[in-house]
Design an enzyme around this catalytic site. Structure first.
Site, PDB file in Angstrom:
ATOM      1  N   ILE A  86     -18.718 -30.539   5.560  1.00 24.80           N
ATOM      2  CA  ILE A  86     -19.216 -31.923   5.553  1.00 24.80           C
ATOM      3  C   ILE A  86     -18.987 -32.542   4.161  1.00 24.80           C
ATOM      4  O   ILE A  86     -18.727 -33.732   4.038  1.00 24.80           O
ATOM      5  CB  ILE A  86     -20.733 -31.956   5.904  1.00 24.80           C
ATOM      6  CG1 ILE A  86     -21.003 -31.287   7.263  1.00 24.80           C
ATOM      7  CG2 ILE A  86     -21.288 -33.374   5.871  1.00 24.80           C
ATOM      8  CD1 ILE A  86     -20.418 -31.946   8.469  1.00 24.80           C
ATOM      9  N   ASN A 142     -29.974 -27.064  -4.470  1.00 23.54           N
ATOM     10  CA  ASN A 142     -28.783 -26.407  -3.911  1.00 23.54           C
ATOM     11  C   ASN A 142     -27.806 -26.125  -5.056  1.00 23.54           C
ATOM     12  O   ASN A 142     -27.160 -27.045  -5.556  1.00 23.54           O
ATOM     13  CB  ASN A 142     -28.159 -27.335  -2.864  1.00 23.54           C
ATOM     14  CG  ASN A 142     -26.847 -26.803  -2.327  1.00 23.54           C
ATOM     15  OD1 ASN A 142     -26.496 -25.647  -2.578  1.00 23.54           O
ATOM     16  ND2 ASN A 142     -26.133 -27.628  -1.596  1.00 23.54           N
ATOM     17  N   CYS A 145     -22.916 -26.023  -5.463  1.00 22.55           N
ATOM     18  CA  CYS A 145     -22.168 -27.257  -5.652  1.00 22.55           C
ATOM     19  C   CYS A 145     -21.171 -27.028  -6.782  1.00 22.55           C
ATOM     20  O   CYS A 145     -21.514 -26.387  -7.783  1.00 22.55           O
ATOM     21  CB  CYS A 145     -23.133 -28.388  -5.990  1.00 22.55           C
ATOM     22  SG  CYS A 145     -22.290 -29.973  -6.127  1.00 22.55           S
ATOM     23  N   THR A 208     -24.447 -21.328   3.245  1.00 23.31           N
ATOM     24  CA  THR A 208     -23.403 -20.843   4.173  1.00 23.31           C
ATOM     25  C   THR A 208     -22.404 -19.919   3.470  1.00 23.31           C
ATOM     26  O   THR A 208     -22.218 -19.993   2.254  1.00 23.31           O
ATOM     27  CB  THR A 208     -22.638 -22.040   4.772  1.00 23.31           C
ATOM     28  OG1 THR A 208     -22.205 -22.874   3.708  1.00 23.31           O
ATOM     29  CG2 THR A 208     -23.514 -22.827   5.709  1.00 23.31           C
ATOM     30  N   GLY A 258     -30.568 -18.161   7.694  1.00 24.42           N
ATOM     31  CA  GLY A 258     -29.242 -17.726   8.142  1.00 24.42           C
ATOM     32  C   GLY A 258     -29.276 -17.170   9.552  1.00 24.42           C
ATOM     33  O   GLY A 258     -29.801 -16.082   9.781  1.00 24.42           O
ATOM     34  N   GLY A 259     -28.772 -17.950  10.498  1.00 28.49           N
ATOM     35  CA  GLY A 259     -28.541 -17.455  11.845  1.00 28.49           C
ATOM     36  C   GLY A 259     -29.765 -17.271  12.708  1.00 28.49           C
ATOM     37  O   GLY A 259     -29.687 -16.630  13.764  1.00 28.49           O
ATOM     38  N   GLY A 280     -31.403 -23.602  10.824  1.00 29.20           N
ATOM     39  CA  GLY A 280     -30.332 -24.573  10.608  1.00 29.20           C
ATOM     40  C   GLY A 280     -29.568 -24.891  11.873  1.00 29.20           C
ATOM     41  O   GLY A 280     -29.979 -25.724  12.688  1.00 29.20           O
ATOM     42  N   THR A 281     -28.456 -24.167  12.066  1.00 28.39           N
ATOM     43  CA  THR A 281     -27.530 -24.436  13.176  1.00 28.39           C
ATOM     44  C   THR A 281     -28.225 -24.449  14.543  1.00 28.39           C
ATOM     45  O   THR A 281     -27.813 -25.194  15.436  1.00 28.39           O
ATOM     46  CB  THR A 281     -26.397 -23.375  13.132  1.00 28.39           C
ATOM     47  OG1 THR A 281     -25.812 -23.441  11.827  1.00 28.39           O
ATOM     48  CG2 THR A 281     -25.327 -23.628  14.165  1.00 28.39           C
TER      49      THR A 281
HETATM   50  C1  FMN Z   1     -23.635 -29.158   9.030  1.00 22.89           C
HETATM   51  C2  FMN Z   1     -24.379 -28.468   7.930  1.00 22.89           C
HETATM   52  C3  FMN Z   1     -24.747 -29.175   6.784  1.00 22.89           C
HETATM   53  C4  FMN Z   1     -25.438 -28.518   5.743  1.00 22.89           C
HETATM   54  N1  FMN Z   1     -25.820 -29.231   4.628  1.00 22.89           N
HETATM   55  C5  FMN Z   1     -26.508 -28.621   3.639  1.00 22.89           C
HETATM   56  C6  FMN Z   1     -26.949 -29.352   2.483  1.00 22.89           C
HETATM   57  O1  FMN Z   1     -26.757 -30.574   2.373  1.00 22.89           O
HETATM   58  N2  FMN Z   1     -27.613 -28.659   1.506  1.00 22.89           N
HETATM   59  C7  FMN Z   1     -27.883 -27.309   1.614  1.00 22.89           C
HETATM   60  O2  FMN Z   1     -28.482 -26.740   0.701  1.00 22.89           O
HETATM   61  N3  FMN Z   1     -27.514 -26.610   2.717  1.00 22.89           N
HETATM   62  C8  FMN Z   1     -26.832 -27.237   3.708  1.00 22.89           C
HETATM   63  N4  FMN Z   1     -26.465 -26.514   4.829  1.00 22.89           N
HETATM   64  C9  FMN Z   1     -26.806 -25.076   4.932  1.00 22.89           C
HETATM   65  C10 FMN Z   1     -28.032 -24.846   5.823  1.00 22.89           C
HETATM   66  O3  FMN Z   1     -29.174 -25.481   5.292  1.00 22.89           O
HETATM   67  C11 FMN Z   1     -28.309 -23.328   5.970  1.00 22.89           C
HETATM   68  O4  FMN Z   1     -28.526 -22.776   4.694  1.00 22.89           O
HETATM   69  C12 FMN Z   1     -27.157 -22.598   6.640  1.00 22.89           C
HETATM   70  O5  FMN Z   1     -26.598 -23.380   7.684  1.00 22.89           O
HETATM   71  C13 FMN Z   1     -27.552 -21.225   7.174  1.00 22.89           C
HETATM   72  O6  FMN Z   1     -28.561 -21.322   8.138  1.00 22.89           O
HETATM   73  P1  FMN Z   1     -28.269 -21.339   9.751  1.00 22.89           P
HETATM   74  O7  FMN Z   1     -27.381 -20.177  10.035  1.00 22.89           O
HETATM   75  O8  FMN Z   1     -29.617 -21.266  10.386  1.00 22.89           O
HETATM   76  O9  FMN Z   1     -27.557 -22.646  10.028  1.00 22.89           O
HETATM   77  C14 FMN Z   1     -25.770 -27.144   5.868  1.00 22.89           C
HETATM   78  C15 FMN Z   1     -25.407 -26.451   7.033  1.00 22.89           C
HETATM   79  C16 FMN Z   1     -24.727 -27.088   8.064  1.00 22.89           C
HETATM   80  C17 FMN Z   1     -24.379 -26.307   9.305  1.00 22.89           C
END
Ligand code: FMN
Length: 319
Positions: A86, A142, A145, A208, A258-259, A280-281
């Site tokens: 993104i 975060n 970056c 991620t 995560g997941g 998250g996802t």
């Molecule tokens: C589409 C998308 C956008 C994300 N944007 C951010 C963000 O702006 N800042 C951040 O720290 N993490 C961001 N993440 C990471 C998530 O907060 C999370 O750490 C990561 O997806 C792992 O968790 P999950 O497996 O439950 O999705 C983003 C993840 C996704 C999928």
């Protein structure tokens, strides 16, 4: 299986387990937090999800100026996962303060602002602008970056750079500071310790995992940026290992991310030592994922005769 709703009022008063958790200075009604970037600014979900039932929500990452993000395509599904690039698209911290936060403040919910910058100074500036804002409970920093001025490596892959960013944010705000670590490192522990020493109140583990996918018909990458961040069930064992290592390396609370798609996933993180977890996802698959996991956790505690979720934390038995 006994469900909470099926119990009489008197029984539920007597036996309702306690889901409240404390993360440093933050007190949450339950350990389930919506993860940054997967829950917009919270408001987008408010007609489907009762935000007051969440332990908390983390808004999309905020920078000093608005950012358009990367060109399309920037999402690609993989086996049990999602790749995204993104590019930290967001409305910018001023628009968040003026247009989003006042509305969010109407909800009795712990709102955390995820922040990032391309230099330590930008992180500080964003933190200063958010400091003490009404309706905001804390910051999540975060560190995944790119350090634009110094060659583009992520701050969060280097203990010294992490320390610099976190110390700057710590100086700029009185609010609780959670540092969200990158998994794309050979050893997360020195970076976790650097964040702790620089004043973090808690850590989120993790962001991620770097990955890529190729369309074999066109032989083109599936993402415009070629590589992106992998999330979803595919990363759960990887992130769980990082959480367990981090918990054993620091003395501040760790939030597992995560997941996670079910209460069982969440419980694995809590047993590994996490104080809370982020979803998250799974929000993309089901907007009610967080709320369902809160309910399932309560059911699990009831079925196992556990009065308080904190009793489970860090109870990993030896093999
Ligand atoms: C589409 C998308 C956008 C994300 N944007 C951010 C963000 O702006 N800042 C951040 O720290 N993490 C961001 N993440 C990471 C998530 O907060 C999370 O750490 C990561 O997806 C792992 O968790 P999950 O497996 O439950 O999705 C983003 C993840 C996704 C999928």
């Amino acid at each position: 299986m006994i469900r909470v709703e099926e119990m009489s009022d008197i029984d539920s008063v007597k036996t309702k387990p306690n889901l409240e958790v404390t993360i440093g200075p933050l007190e949450l009604s339950n350990p389930v937090i919506a993860a940054s970037g997967t829950f917009g600014y919270g408001l987008e979900f408010s007609d489907q999800v009762d935000l007051c039932r969440l332990g908390g929500l983390v808004v999309k990452g905020l920078s000093l100026e608005p950012r358009p993000g990367n060109p399309q395509p920037r999402l690609a599904e993989t086996t049990a996962g999602l790749l995204n690039s993104i590019g930290l698209q967001n409305v910018g911290v001023r628009a968040f303060l003026e247009e989003k936060l006042p509305e969010l403040a109407d909800y009795d919910c712990c709102v955390l602002a995820n922040i990032f910058g391309e230099s330590p100074e930008e992180y500080m500036r964003v933190a200063e602008m958010l400091d003490g804002a009404e309706g905001l409970s804390g910051l999540e920093v975060n560190v995944s970056c790119p350090n634009v001025k110094e060659g583009g490596a992520q701050f969060g892959t280097d203990p010294q750079k992490t320390r610099e960013v976190v110390a700057g944010v710590r100086k700029a705000t009185r609010m609780p500071v959670i540092v969200k670590l990158s998994p794309n490192v050979s050893d997360i522990r020195p970076i976790a310790r650097a964040a702790e020493e620089a004043g973090a109140d808690a850590l989120s583990v993790s962001n991620t995992f770097l990955g890529m996918a190729i369309d074999v018909e066109t032989r083109r990458p599936r993402l415009s940026t070629v590589t992106g961040g992998l999330s979803g069930p595919a990363i759960k064992p990887l992130a769980l290992r990082l959480v367990w290592e981090t918990v054993n390396a620091v003395n501040i609370p760790v939030i597992g991310v995560g997941g996670i798609v079910s209460a069982e996933d969440a419980l694995e993180y809590i047993i590994a030592g996490a104080h809370a977890i982020q979803i998250g996802t799974a929000n993309f698959m089901d907007p009610l994922a967080c709320i369902n996991i809160v309910d399932e956790l309560e059911t699990y505690l009831l079925e196992h005769g556990i009065q308080d979720i904190s009793e489970l934390r860090g109870t990993l038995a030896e093999k």
